[in-house]
Scaffold this motif. Structure first.
Motif, PDB file in Angstrom:
ATOM      1  N   THR A   1       0.825  -1.216   0.000  1.00 44.69           N
ATOM      2  CA  THR A   1       0.000   0.000   0.000  1.00 44.69           C
ATOM      3  C   THR A   1       0.852   1.257   0.000  1.00 44.69           C
ATOM      4  O   THR A   1       0.466   2.282  -0.569  1.00 44.69           O
TER       5      THR A   1
ATOM      6  N   LEU B   1      -1.583   4.060  -1.771  1.00 45.75           N
ATOM      7  CA  LEU B   1      -3.022   3.961  -1.548  1.00 45.75           C
ATOM      8  C   LEU B   1      -3.404   4.736  -0.283  1.00 45.75           C
ATOM      9  O   LEU B   1      -2.699   4.687   0.726  1.00 45.75           O
TER      10      LEU B   1
ATOM     11  N   HIS C   1      -6.399   4.269   5.580  1.00 45.55           N
ATOM     12  CA  HIS C   1      -5.281   3.456   5.084  1.00 45.55           C
ATOM     13  C   HIS C   1      -5.089   2.225   5.968  1.00 45.55           C
ATOM     14  O   HIS C   1      -4.919   1.100   5.483  1.00 45.55           O
TER      15      HIS C   1
ATOM     16  N   LEU D   1      -7.873  -0.272   5.365  1.00 41.51           N
ATOM     17  CA  LEU D   1      -7.643  -1.106   4.185  1.00 41.51           C
ATOM     18  C   LEU D   1      -6.755  -2.300   4.532  1.00 41.51           C
ATOM     19  O   LEU D   1      -7.027  -3.440   4.130  1.00 41.51           O
ATOM     20  N   LEU D   2      -5.695  -2.059   5.303  1.00 34.43           N
ATOM     21  CA  LEU D   2      -4.812  -3.149   5.723  1.00 34.43           C
ATOM     22  C   LEU D   2      -5.548  -4.131   6.640  1.00 34.43           C
ATOM     23  O   LEU D   2      -5.360  -5.347   6.538  1.00 34.43           O
TER      24      LEU D   2
ATOM     25  N   GLU E   1      -6.902   4.421  -8.190  1.00 37.22           N
ATOM     26  CA  GLU E   1      -6.888   3.913  -6.815  1.00 37.22           C
ATOM     27  C   GLU E   1      -7.938   2.840  -6.583  1.00 37.22           C
ATOM     28  O   GLU E   1      -7.678   1.832  -5.915  1.00 37.22           O
TER      29      GLU E   1
ATOM     30  N   GLN F   1      -6.481  -0.826  -5.537  1.00 39.49           N
ATOM     31  CA  GLN F   1      -6.801  -1.338  -4.208  1.00 39.49           C
ATOM     32  C   GLN F   1      -7.228  -2.793  -4.259  1.00 39.49           C
ATOM     33  O   GLN F   1      -6.785  -3.609  -3.442  1.00 39.49           O
TER      34      GLN F   1
ATOM     35  N   VAL G   1      -4.172  -5.028  -5.093  1.00 37.99           N
ATOM     36  CA  VAL G   1      -3.299  -5.200  -3.932  1.00 37.99           C
ATOM     37  C   VAL G   1      -3.921  -6.204  -2.959  1.00 37.99           C
ATOM     38  O   VAL G   1      -3.219  -7.058  -2.399  1.00 37.99           O
ATOM     39  N   ARG G   2      -5.225  -6.127  -2.737  1.00 39.27           N
ATOM     40  CA  ARG G   2      -5.893  -7.093  -1.854  1.00 39.27           C
ATOM     41  C   ARG G   2      -5.623  -8.523  -2.320  1.00 39.27           C
ATOM     42  O   ARG G   2      -5.236  -9.393  -1.530  1.00 39.27           O
TER      43      ARG G   2
END
Length: 459
Positions: free
Chosen positions: A243, A248, A269, A272-273, A358, A362, A365-366
């Motif tokens: 991220t 992100l 942020h 999201l993690l 974005e 996102q 990345v997930r």
């Protein structure tokens, strides 16, 4: 509750059990301490608001009428297509007007419920701002309580019917997971705690409760716990690096943007993690438990396997599992983001600009971070399991073949069973191809075949 096998696994040497206790118990205590430190003492509560009264009702009549033309929008445009106009008669089942029939306009517009006679619906009472003494009913949505209850009963019945006691334990683990999420993870993030730390601690707490409750307290489960915990930490570190590398912010979805309007103090942020960690936990449990069980079963089936042979054989099982699980993860994220993906067909920008935006980065990345955590879980858990199931035994070749352990244990565990002697291939083929005659002697009068006869079917 023991391991999930119909036969008892070879007992784990006491020295290995002590090592596992020394590793697992401090981690569990550290998780409890972290949860107590992060536990919100006074979680924020939403401000009280004057909610619109909602009552239950049943549709008794639907009258459709042609919609009047809109003077602003020309007829035949897509905005006027698909409209529905008319009135609905509803029997009010709760509230001050219970038992009475009221008329409401037919719901219309994007997302409006489609009603028919017999539907159980939710009514809202709207008050005229100019004259508070005048109120009118409108249909808000369908009642979904009964269908959800029936679905929950079918779900629980199927789990218990197939899994029996193990199914009951799985349902208990599911209830514990939701309890930890609702009472710790969500309030902790709402209280302003670091979302990534709260997610890792909450996921570890869920992992300890669910794995030991579902699979029992055993060396096999402890190995899965250690593998899951190591993979969770690695997934969190990979998510943090990914991220940051992609810059992100967490504002890649409409839900996150809406949340920022109501709760400006929430770190999106970190949120999201946290979502990546919680989303990866369920699949990580599946992979680590499977790898630990595979190593244990391979060891039980062939005690002469060396540590390296166990690792290679179980890793082949893990490769096949990962190949299917990766597709599961990608499709799960794609299904949850299907409206988002449909926007790609309506966006006129270049493909490179869409992919690097974005909201789509996102989701990429997930999927990538969760997959990398799963891939790392296979060798980590397999290596730990191979060390545990072979601990206390010498890996030197013996008369039983490579890694034959005929010298016995070098620790305080029991002597492993001796492998069965090999059978000559020609003798086996001869035995399989020879059928003995059925004993139909009148003297015996027996209709049963000779007990020494082969039971193989003749082709």
């Amino acid at each position: 509750m023991g391991a999930d096998h119909t036969r008892s696994a070879p007992p784990t040497p006491p020295r290995v059990r002590r090592i596992l206790i020394v590793l697992v118990v401090p981690l569990f205590l550290a998780t409890l301490v972290a949860a107590l430190v992060l536990w919100p003492s006074d979680p924020p509560r939403p401000e009280a608001a004057n909610d619109t009264p909602r009552y239950h009702g049943t549709v008794t009549r639907v009258v459709n009428e042609p919609c009047p033309p809109n003077p602003v929008v020309p007829e035949g445009t897509p905005t006027t297509a698909g409209r529905q106009c008319g009135t609905v008669t509803v029997r009010v089942d709760s509230g001050p007007d219970a038992g009475q029939d009221v008329q409401t306009p037919l719901p219309d517009g994007p997302g409006a419920p489609r009603v028919s006679v017999g539907n159980e619906i939710i009514l809202v009472s709207l008050i005229d701002p100019e004259d508070p003494s005048i109120s009118a009913y409108n249909i808000a949505e369908h009642q979904r309580g009964k269908p959800l209850i029936w679905l929950a009963v079918m779900f629980a019945a199927a789990i218990v019917a197939f899994g029996r006691l193990r199914g009951l334990a799985a349902l208990g683990g599911l209830a514990a997971s939701f309890a930890i999420l609702i009472t710790f993870v969500l309030p902790g993030i709402s209280a302003g705690q670091p979302p990534l730390v709260v997610a890792i601690v909450g996921a570890a707490l869920i992992m300890f409760v669910v794995l030991y409750l579902t699979h029992g307290i055993s060396a096999e489960t402890s190995v899965a716990v250690l593998g899951t915990l190591g993979s969770l930490v690695l997934t969190g570190l990979l998510g943090l690096a990914a991220t940051r590398a992609t810059h992100l912010t967490g504002f890649g979805s409409e839900d996150a943007t809406t949340l920022s309007m109501f709760r400006s103090d929430v770190d999106l942020h970190g949120l999201l993690l946290a979502g990546i960690i919680i989303g990866s936990l369920g699949v990580l449990d599946d992979v680590t438990v499977t790898q630990s069980a595979a190593v244990t079963e391979l060891r039980h089936a062939n005690p002469s396997f060396t540590r390296r042979e166990l690792y290679r054989s179980a890793t082949r099982v893990g490769r096949a599992h990962i190949a299917s699980v990766v597709n599961t993860i990608v499709l799960a994220y794609a299904g949850a983001s299907l409206p988002l993906l449909l926007l790609l067909t309506a966006d006129t920008r270049a493909l490179g600009q869409i992919v690097t935006s974005e909201f789509l980065t996102q989701e990429i990345v997930r999927s990538v971070v969760a997959t990398l955590g799963l891939v790392a879980a296979v060798p980590l858990t397999t290596a730990l399991a191979a060390l545990v199931v072979t601990a206390g035994w010498r890996d030197t070749p013996g008369p039983g073949g490579p890694g034959g352990h005929d010298d016995g244990p070098d620790g305080d565990g029991p002597t492993p069973p001796t492998p069965r002697p090999g059978t000559d291939r020609s003798e086996a083929l001869h035995a399989l191809s020879t059928a003995r005659a059925r004993d139909t002697s009148p003297a015996t009068g027996s209709r049963w075949p000779d007990p020494d006869r082969s039971t193989d079917t003749t082709w």
